[in-house]
Design an enzyme around this catalytic site. Structure first.
Site, PDB file in Angstrom:
ATOM      1  N   GLN A 165      36.102  36.489  47.354  1.00 20.20           N
ATOM      2  CA  GLN A 165      36.368  37.367  45.850  1.00 20.20           C
ATOM      3  C   GLN A 165      37.351  38.567  46.550  1.00 20.20           C
ATOM      4  O   GLN A 165      38.105  38.421  45.429  1.00 20.20           O
ATOM      5  CB  GLN A 165      34.983  37.453  44.585  1.00 20.20           C
ATOM      6  CG  GLN A 165      36.136  37.600  43.344  1.00 20.20           C
ATOM      7  CD  GLN A 165      36.206  36.540  43.315  1.00 20.20           C
ATOM      8  OE1 GLN A 165      36.446  35.205  42.990  1.00 20.20           O
ATOM      9  NE2 GLN A 165      37.860  37.426  42.058  1.00 20.20           N
ATOM     10  N   VAL A 184      44.405  37.943  39.572  1.00 18.32           N
ATOM     11  CA  VAL A 184      42.129  37.276  40.260  1.00 18.32           C
ATOM     12  C   VAL A 184      41.233  38.855  39.842  1.00 18.32           C
ATOM     13  O   VAL A 184      41.840  40.024  39.697  1.00 18.32           O
ATOM     14  CB  VAL A 184      41.913  37.774  41.704  1.00 18.32           C
ATOM     15  CG1 VAL A 184      41.164  37.882  42.614  1.00 18.32           C
ATOM     16  CG2 VAL A 184      43.565  37.125  42.345  1.00 18.32           C
ATOM     17  N   ALA A 185      40.029  38.452  39.743  1.00 18.84           N
ATOM     18  CA  ALA A 185      39.187  39.296  39.151  1.00 18.84           C
ATOM     19  C   ALA A 185      39.016  40.173  40.592  1.00 18.84           C
ATOM     20  O   ALA A 185      38.750  39.840  41.140  1.00 18.84           O
ATOM     21  CB  ALA A 185      37.881  38.340  37.917  1.00 18.84           C
ATOM     22  N   SER A 190      33.989  37.781  38.779  1.00 22.00           N
ATOM     23  CA  SER A 190      34.461  36.790  38.295  1.00 22.00           C
ATOM     24  C   SER A 190      33.530  35.951  37.949  1.00 22.00           C
ATOM     25  O   SER A 190      32.325  35.920  38.861  1.00 22.00           O
ATOM     26  CB  SER A 190      35.244  36.651  40.119  1.00 22.00           C
ATOM     27  OG  SER A 190      35.137  35.141  39.391  1.00 22.00           O
ATOM     28  N   HIS A 192      33.184  33.008  38.569  1.00 24.69           N
ATOM     29  CA  HIS A 192      32.839  32.240  40.043  1.00 24.69           C
ATOM     30  C   HIS A 192      31.905  32.958  40.866  1.00 24.69           C
ATOM     31  O   HIS A 192      31.419  31.588  41.167  1.00 24.69           O
ATOM     32  CB  HIS A 192      34.184  31.922  40.732  1.00 24.69           C
ATOM     33  CG  HIS A 192      34.832  30.780  40.157  1.00 24.69           C
ATOM     34  ND1 HIS A 192      34.577  29.822  40.510  1.00 24.69           N
ATOM     35  CD2 HIS A 192      35.929  31.623  39.668  1.00 24.69           C
ATOM     36  CE1 HIS A 192      36.233  28.669  39.285  1.00 24.69           C
ATOM     37  NE2 HIS A 192      36.614  29.848  39.431  1.00 24.69           N
ATOM     38  N   ASP A 199      36.079  24.869  38.264  1.00 20.69           N
ATOM     39  CA  ASP A 199      37.953  24.481  37.992  1.00 20.69           C
ATOM     40  C   ASP A 199      38.054  23.268  38.164  1.00 20.69           C
ATOM     41  O   ASP A 199      37.530  22.302  39.384  1.00 20.69           O
ATOM     42  CB  ASP A 199      38.578  25.540  38.690  1.00 20.69           C
ATOM     43  CG  ASP A 199      38.868  27.244  38.472  1.00 20.69           C
ATOM     44  OD1 ASP A 199      37.890  27.575  37.136  1.00 20.69           O
ATOM     45  OD2 ASP A 199      38.836  28.145  39.675  1.00 20.69           O
ATOM     46  N   GLU A 243      43.247  29.174  29.983  1.00 21.29           N
ATOM     47  CA  GLU A 243      42.748  27.611  31.669  1.00 21.29           C
ATOM     48  C   GLU A 243      42.117  27.300  30.991  1.00 21.29           C
ATOM     49  O   GLU A 243      40.589  27.272  31.281  1.00 21.29           O
ATOM     50  CB  GLU A 243      42.218  29.075  32.946  1.00 21.29           C
ATOM     51  CG  GLU A 243      42.788  30.258  33.613  1.00 21.29           C
ATOM     52  CD  GLU A 243      41.895  31.331  34.759  1.00 21.29           C
ATOM     53  OE1 GLU A 243      40.677  30.404  34.891  1.00 21.29           O
ATOM     54  OE2 GLU A 243      42.292  32.059  34.935  1.00 21.29           O
ATOM     55  N   HIS A 246      39.057  25.551  33.882  1.00 25.49           N
ATOM     56  CA  HIS A 246      38.191  26.450  33.845  1.00 25.49           C
ATOM     57  C   HIS A 246      37.003  26.141  32.888  1.00 25.49           C
ATOM     58  O   HIS A 246      36.922  26.266  31.705  1.00 25.49           O
ATOM     59  CB  HIS A 246      38.576  27.987  33.690  1.00 25.49           C
ATOM     60  CG  HIS A 246      37.264  29.219  34.153  1.00 25.49           C
ATOM     61  ND1 HIS A 246      37.172  30.075  35.343  1.00 25.49           N
ATOM     62  CD2 HIS A 246      36.023  29.310  33.583  1.00 25.49           C
ATOM     63  CE1 HIS A 246      36.121  30.149  36.107  1.00 25.49           C
ATOM     64  NE2 HIS A 246      35.580  30.379  34.950  1.00 25.49           N
TER      65      HIS A 246
END
Length: 374
Positions: A165, A184-185, A190, A192, A199, A243, A246
């Site tokens: 990340q 972008v986090a 994030s 993720h 995703d 999104e 997601h």
């Protein structure tokens, strides 16, 4: 016998009879006299000045409450206070960092191979997801395939390490030239990194937008425990653009409720907090008639342990909210789940040293070209 003797005997008997009669009358009169005097001398006894009849409490049996045999009985359960950072309902966004570690991850492609699933794939074997999330994800995609005969879905984003990340974040800063990324986090913030999110893309246009056949997935994902995490309508709260690709796992009860009430995860976490254990619980039923009860227990941040009241003899789940406490989900009418040994399809796959090294870097760096990096 002479007449004189008979007359004398009659006289004696007559005198005896009269004497007995007189004695009887005297006795009767005497008894009457005593009875009369007894009633004449009877008096009403007044109440004692030292006794108040109002002090006597006579039990009222008209409103006796019979215990409800269906009433839930709770017991105390001790959990680590730091577990508030773990669970399917943790809130991870720009304000709440994920404190990860020890995620039980499985390779998506390896699991597909073991379960003989070919209706979707992932970019490569390094794409992983939490073990318990793989099952409902695969079931949802299989049902989609059975309905539309569409096998073009690809898992394009899944679990990421914090290091990966960080790489995505720095790459985006270099491309944009800005001091802060809007796509972008930041590392640690994030979804993720939790292993709870994935995703989609697809192999035809390489641009999943939740339309056409895929609209079915976005409309029905709640039945499998997923939510479309970021929508345009909730961007003000999530701080992330729309999104449609997601998806985030939260569990069937919560996904159903959020979908039916049009709530994002931020709103739902706030709502559950308004239903503490010692207050009114959140109760609802899903489309299949399953009944749920949800309540909040604040974490005891001054102690290593937090006491969480849980129902006895009923299935329940505890999840941290990654903010200030725990969310208890009660599956009303369902018996506790007995943990069984995992089947072969859910066993840890043997990972080579090469796979282990590649997993440390998370998803392929090419992922950033798809326009979604949260």
């Amino acid at each position: 016998m002479s007449k004189q003797k008979i007359s004398k005997e009659k006289s004696i008997r007559r005198a005896k009879t009269m004497t007995e009669a007189v004695i009887s009358l005297v006795l009767v009169g005497t008894c009457a006299f005593f009875v009369k005097n007894t009633f004449s001398n009877m008096k009403d006894v007044g109440s004692s000045p030292y006794f108040d009849q109002n002090d006597i409490e006579i039990p009222d049996t008209t409103d006796v409450t019979v215990p409800d045999p269906n009433q839930t009985i709770y017991e105390s359960f001790q959990v680590d206070t730091t577990d508030k950072f773990k669970g399917d309902l943790i809130l991870v966004n720009e304000d709440h960092q994920y404190f990860g570690g020890d995620e039980d991850l499985v390779s998506i492609t390896d699991m597909n191979y073991e379960n003989e699933i070919s209706c979707f794939t992932a970019v490569d074997s390094t794409y992983t997801i939490l073990r318990h999330v793989y099952g409902p994800m695969a079931e949802m995609i299989q049902d989609f395939y059975d309905k539309y005969n569409n096998d073009t879905l690809i898992i394009y984003g899944s679990y990421r390490t914090t290091e990966f990340q960080q790489q995505l974040y720095e790459d985006d800063l270099a491309q944009s030239g800005d001091g802060e990324s809007t796509r972008v986090a930041k590392p640690g913030f994030s979804e993720h990194e939790t292993g709870l999110a994935f995703d989609f893309t697809e192999s035809v246009n390489h641009d999943y937008n939740g339309t056409g056949d895929f609209a079915w997935i976005n409309a029905n994902c709640f039945k499998y425990g997923f939510i479309v995490r970021y929508t345009e309508a909730k961007q003000r709260l999530t701080k992330i653009q729309d999104e449609p690709w997601h998806f985030r796992y939260v569990g069937i009860p919560h996904a159903y409720y959020m979908d039916s009430k049009d709530l994002c995860l931020e709103e739902y976490i706030d709502l559950v907090r308004e239903h503490p254990y010692d207050g009114e619980h959140l109760e609802f039923s899903d489309n299949d008639g399953n009944d749920y009860e949800v309540y909040f227990v604040a974490s005891d941040d001054g102690s290593e342990k937090t006491t969480v009241p849980v129902p006895t003899g009923t299935r329940y789940e505890i999840s941290g909210n990654n903010v200030d406490g725990f969310i208890v989900t009660v599956y009303k009418g369902q018996k506790p789940v007995v943990e069984e040994a995992p089947t072969k399809s859910f066993e840890d796959s043997e990972t080579s040293d090469e796979d282990t090294d590649s997993e440390e870097t998370g998803d392929s760096a090419d992922e950033s070209s798809d326009g979604e990096d949260y």
